[in-house]
Every structure is written in C-alpha cells, then in structure tokens.
Design a protein around this motif. Structure first.
Motif, short mmCIF file in Angstrom:
data_model
loop_
_atom_site.label_atom_id
_atom_site.label_comp_id
_atom_site.label_asym_id
_atom_site.label_seq_id
_atom_site.Cartn_x
_atom_site.Cartn_y
_atom_site.Cartn_z
N GLY A 1 11.37 6.16 -9.90
CA GLY A 1 10.97 4.77 -9.90
C GLY A 1 9.93 4.46 -10.94
N ALA A 2 9.49 3.22 -10.91
CA ALA A 2 8.49 2.75 -11.87
C ALA A 2 7.71 1.60 -11.26
CB ALA A 2 9.16 2.30 -13.17
N THR A 3 6.50 1.43 -11.75
CA THR A 3 5.69 0.27 -11.40
C THR A 3 5.25 -0.38 -12.71
OG1 THR A 3 4.86 1.23 -9.34
CG2 THR A 3 3.57 -0.55 -10.30
N THR A 4 5.53 -1.67 -12.83
CA THR A 4 5.14 -2.43 -14.02
C THR A 4 4.24 -3.57 -13.57
OG1 THR A 4 7.21 -1.93 -15.15
CG2 THR A 4 5.95 -3.80 -15.97
N GLY A 5 3.05 -3.65 -14.15
CA GLY A 5 2.14 -4.71 -13.73
C GLY A 5 1.06 -4.97 -14.76
N ARG A 6 0.27 -6.00 -14.48
CA ARG A 6 -0.87 -6.31 -15.34
C ARG A 6 -1.91 -7.11 -14.57
NH1 ARG A 6 0.13 -11.21 -19.61
NH2 ARG A 6 1.03 -12.76 -18.20
N GLY A 7 -3.14 -7.07 -15.05
CA GLY A 7 -4.23 -7.81 -14.44
C GLY A 7 -4.56 -9.06 -15.23
N ILE A 8 -5.03 -10.08 -14.51
CA ILE A 8 -5.46 -11.35 -15.11
C ILE A 8 -6.88 -11.62 -14.62
CG2 ILE A 8 -5.02 -13.82 -15.35
CD1 ILE A 8 -2.78 -12.09 -16.47
N ARG A 9 -7.81 -11.84 -15.56
CA ARG A 9 -9.20 -12.11 -15.20
C ARG A 9 -9.73 -13.24 -16.08
NH1 ARG A 9 -8.59 -6.75 -15.82
NH2 ARG A 9 -9.91 -6.47 -17.65
N ASP A 10 -10.38 -14.21 -15.44
CA ASP A 10 -10.91 -15.36 -16.19
C ASP A 10 -12.26 -15.75 -15.59
OD1 ASP A 10 -11.52 -17.82 -17.36
OD2 ASP A 10 -9.43 -18.41 -17.50
N TYR B 1 -9.36 -13.60 -10.54
CA TYR B 1 -9.08 -12.18 -10.64
C TYR B 1 -7.80 -11.91 -9.83
CZ TYR B 1 -13.58 -10.51 -12.54
OH TYR B 1 -14.66 -10.24 -13.34
N TYR B 2 -6.72 -11.49 -10.49
CA TYR B 2 -5.55 -11.07 -9.71
C TYR B 2 -4.71 -10.08 -10.51
CZ TYR B 2 -2.45 -14.33 -12.29
OH TYR B 2 -1.73 -14.99 -13.26
N TRP B 3 -3.95 -9.28 -9.78
CA TRP B 3 -3.00 -8.34 -10.37
C TRP B 3 -1.63 -8.63 -9.78
CZ3 TRP B 3 0.62 -4.98 -8.55
CH2 TRP B 3 1.14 -4.05 -9.45
N HIS B 4 -0.61 -8.56 -10.60
CA HIS B 4 0.75 -8.68 -10.06
C HIS B 4 1.68 -7.75 -10.82
CE1 HIS B 4 2.27 -11.99 -13.03
NE2 HIS B 4 1.30 -11.29 -13.58
N GLY B 5 2.73 -7.34 -10.14
CA GLY B 5 3.64 -6.40 -10.77
C GLY B 5 4.87 -6.14 -9.92
N PHE B 6 5.74 -5.29 -10.45
CA PHE B 6 7.02 -4.99 -9.83
C PHE B 6 7.16 -3.49 -9.59
CE2 PHE B 6 7.46 -8.83 -12.31
CZ PHE B 6 8.17 -9.69 -11.48
N ASP B 7 7.79 -3.14 -8.49
CA ASP B 7 8.14 -1.75 -8.18
C ASP B 7 9.66 -1.63 -8.22
OD1 ASP B 7 5.58 -0.68 -7.71
OD2 ASP B 7 5.57 -1.49 -5.68
N TYR B 8 10.15 -0.54 -8.83
CA TYR B 8 11.58 -0.24 -8.85
C TYR B 8 11.76 1.20 -8.38
CZ TYR B 8 10.41 -3.44 -12.71
OH TYR B 8 9.85 -4.42 -13.49
N ASP B 9 12.65 1.41 -7.44
CA ASP B 9 12.86 2.76 -6.91
C ASP B 9 14.33 3.02 -6.65
OD1 ASP B 9 10.07 3.92 -6.33
OD2 ASP B 9 9.95 1.93 -5.42
N GLN C 1 1.81 -2.87 -18.21
CA GLN C 1 1.79 -1.41 -18.24
C GLN C 1 2.81 -0.88 -17.24
OE1 GLN C 1 0.02 0.56 -20.17
NE2 GLN C 1 -1.67 -0.65 -20.96
N THR C 2 3.54 0.16 -17.64
CA THR C 2 4.57 0.74 -16.77
C THR C 2 4.25 2.21 -16.50
OG1 THR C 2 6.30 -0.75 -17.58
CG2 THR C 2 7.01 1.29 -16.52
N ASN C 3 4.22 2.58 -15.23
CA ASN C 3 4.07 3.96 -14.80
C ASN C 3 5.40 4.46 -14.25
OD1 ASN C 3 1.38 3.91 -15.49
ND2 ASN C 3 0.66 3.50 -13.42
N LEU C 4 5.85 5.61 -14.72
CA LEU C 4 7.12 6.19 -14.29
C LEU C 4 6.88 7.39 -13.40
CD1 LEU C 4 8.92 6.18 -17.77
CD2 LEU C 4 9.10 4.44 -15.98
N ARG C 5 7.77 7.63 -12.46
CA ARG C 5 7.66 8.77 -11.54
C ARG C 5 9.05 9.23 -11.14
NH1 ARG C 5 6.11 4.00 -9.42
NH2 ARG C 5 7.44 3.16 -7.76
#
Length: 330
Positions: free
Chosen positions: A135-144, A113-121, A178-182
């Motif tokens: 800025g924005a946050t782009t990330g995704r989760g991985i589960r196995d 179980y892990y999540w990784h992503g990038f922040d841009y500001d 997935q990308t969240n914008l702000r």
C-alpha cells in the motif's frame, strides 16, 4: 503573572473550549477485486485548533523594517538559489523590549492547520500460500498563520527547532504531496515448514519534531539557516542590525521545500516452524536493512555563508544487523 515574568490570559486556564483540540475525519471503501484479493482506498483529514502564542506586547507591526536580500547560489536550494527573500528586522529603539503575554492565537487572527491524504492498500492470500500486503499513503499539510503574523511580526523571529528568522511570506505553507510506500510478502515452504517473509518501506525523509510546527505535516522539511551580516542589512534598509549584532541567522528556505533523499529499506525474516502437540514454536533469524543502506536521516541545517557543509548527514540509517529470536505459542 507567572514566575517567568509572562502575563497569562486567564481565559486560557479554564472554561469550555479553551484547550487545544484536533478533529479527525476519514472515509474508506473496500472491495474484493479478485478471488482472495481485496483493495482498499480511504481519505483522511485531521485539523488542529486553539493554538497559543506568547506575544511581545512591547513591540507592534510598525516597530519592524523589512529587509530583502538575494539568496546565494547553491545546487540544493530551490531553483539553485538566486531568489529574493525578505525578513523582519526590529528597530533599534525597540531592541530588547519585552512584555510577554500568553494568550490565544485567535485573539490576533485566524490560524489554519490541517493534514489530508489518501491510503491505498491491497491484501492478497493466494492459493499457493503466498500472503501479500502492499500500500501507500499520499498526503500533505496545510498551515496558514498570515493573519496573526500581520499583527505579530515577532512571531517569525524564532520559530521551530534549530530555525533562524523565518521569511516574511513563510506564514502560508502548502506542502508538496508526499507518498510513503510499504509492502509485505510471506510464504511458508511446504514440507520443511520454513517461513520466509520480507518487509519493504520507501518513505519521505523528513525531520521529526514535537513543537507546534510539527502538526499538520507529513514531517517537517529541512532549514537553510544563512548567516546574514550587519552590512548586508545596512545596504538593504539603511541601518545595521540592532543591538550591535554582527550577524543574524535567517532561514532562506520555506517549510516543504527541501527534504533529504528517500529512505528505502528491506527487512528479511527466515523462521523454522516446530510443532509439538498443540504448541507451535518459531525459531527465526531477522535481518534488518538487508542491503545495508546508509541514507542520511538527519542533516546539518546551518547554511553558514557558503553552504559548504549544509545538508551534510549528521546521522544515517542503522546498519544491517541480525537478530535471533524464538517465539513459543501455546
């Protein structure tokens, strides 16, 4: 044994490393790109471990058959439906057999179980008094959990809030990015000392949950709990559903496949700054959901037999409203 009748592995109750844990790692770089303007980029990774499972020791991998059916056609299903999906069906002679054992998931295999992503500001304080942050946050989760599921097919039978039986191959989930914008902009009009500011958000429409499946994710996607009949199971594996059941709910989509529409909102604030001596008072009006968006935030996840009401909103964004406030600084 606990009062519930579940046997508990004593090793989960004490000792070093027996509790669930998570590790977080991040690295970021900030640079001034123009006078009064800076940019930041960062990478984040968070992983979870030491999960617990309640195992039914009365059944094993050989006590299940695999039924494969075809998903119905529906425009909001992946590829508009029509794809094969498989799920486990317990054998009649093991139906209702229970011997629950609470223990580490690692007793039965590896769990990832892990999540990784990038922040841009970007932060800017311009000479004309405009302040901008975006800025924005782009990330995704991985589960196995496939290693565990191979030994514990019953783990797919009731996973997640509101879920039906999960598909056999739903144990490995690589979410889409997935990308969240702000964004925020603020300006004080000279001479009249009136502050005008606005906040913009554009976020993925996800399902908030608090159970084990809610970690390592941007936010869970929606289910499509399809009503499978005993006759369909009979045609697939040569026997009906166990226990005389007429129907069974099966989630015919996997996590990370079906989301609601993006949630876009703008909030506006107008405030008059009143200065008296060493004090400062803001008398302001806050206007939330400026454009009165009515995007759905939760949805019906029961597909039923025809999907007629599936993904129908059951809640929408709070409508536009106005708030008056006074802030006194001294």
């Amino acid at each position: 044994k606990a009062s519930s009748g579940t046997t508990v592995n004593p090793a989960v109750l004490e000792g070093w490393g027996s509790r669930p844990y998570d590790w977080q790692f991040s690295v970021s770089l900030q640079q001034e790109v123009l006078p009064r303007v800076s940019a930041n980029i960062g990478y984040n990774r968070r992983s979870w471990g030491n999960f617990y499972y309640t195992v039914n020791r009365a059944v094993g991998p050989n006590d299940f058959d695999t039924a494969t059916l075809t998903a119905p056609r529906h425009p909001e299903l992946p590829d508009s439906g029509g794809y094969p999906y498989s799920f486990f069906v317990v054998k009649e002679n093991k139906f209702g057999a229970v011997d629950n054992y609470f223990t580490f998931a690692s007793d039965y295999g590896d769990v990832t179980y892990y999540w990784h992503g990038f922040d841009y500001d970007i932060n800017a304080r311009l000479t004309n008094g405009v302040v901008f942050q975006g800025g924005a946050t782009t990330g995704r989760g991985i589960r196995d959990t496939c290693d565990v599921q191979a030994q514990l097919p019953e783990a797919t039978l009731a996973v997640g809030f509101g879920a039906g039986i999960n598909q056999v191959d739903a144990c490995a989930i690589d979410e889409a990015w997935q990308t969240n914008l702000r964004g925020l902009v603020s300006y004080v009009i000279p001479r009249v000392d009136v502050q005008v500011s606005a906040i913009m958000r554009s976020i993925a429409n996800t399902v908030p949950q608090t159970d084990q499946n809610a970690v390592a994710t941007n936010g869970l996607s929606n289910n499509a709990n399809y009503t499978v009949t005993s006759q369909q199971v009979q045609d697939a594996i040569g026997r009906p559903l166990p226990g005389g059941a007429a129907t069974q709910s099966v989630n015919i989509v996997k996590q990370g496949q079906v989301y609601g529409p993006r949630v876009n909102t703008v909030d506006l604030r107008v405030a008059k700054i009143v200065r008296f001596g060493s004090t400062r008072t803001n008398v302001g009006l806050d206007l939330y959901n400026l454009f009165n968006s009515n995007t759905g935030t939760t949805f019906n996840q029961n597909f039923g037999t025809d999907g007629a009401t599936w993904m129908r909103p059951t809640a929408v964004l709070t409508p536009r409203f106005l708030r008056f406030n006074v802030t006194f600084d001294f």
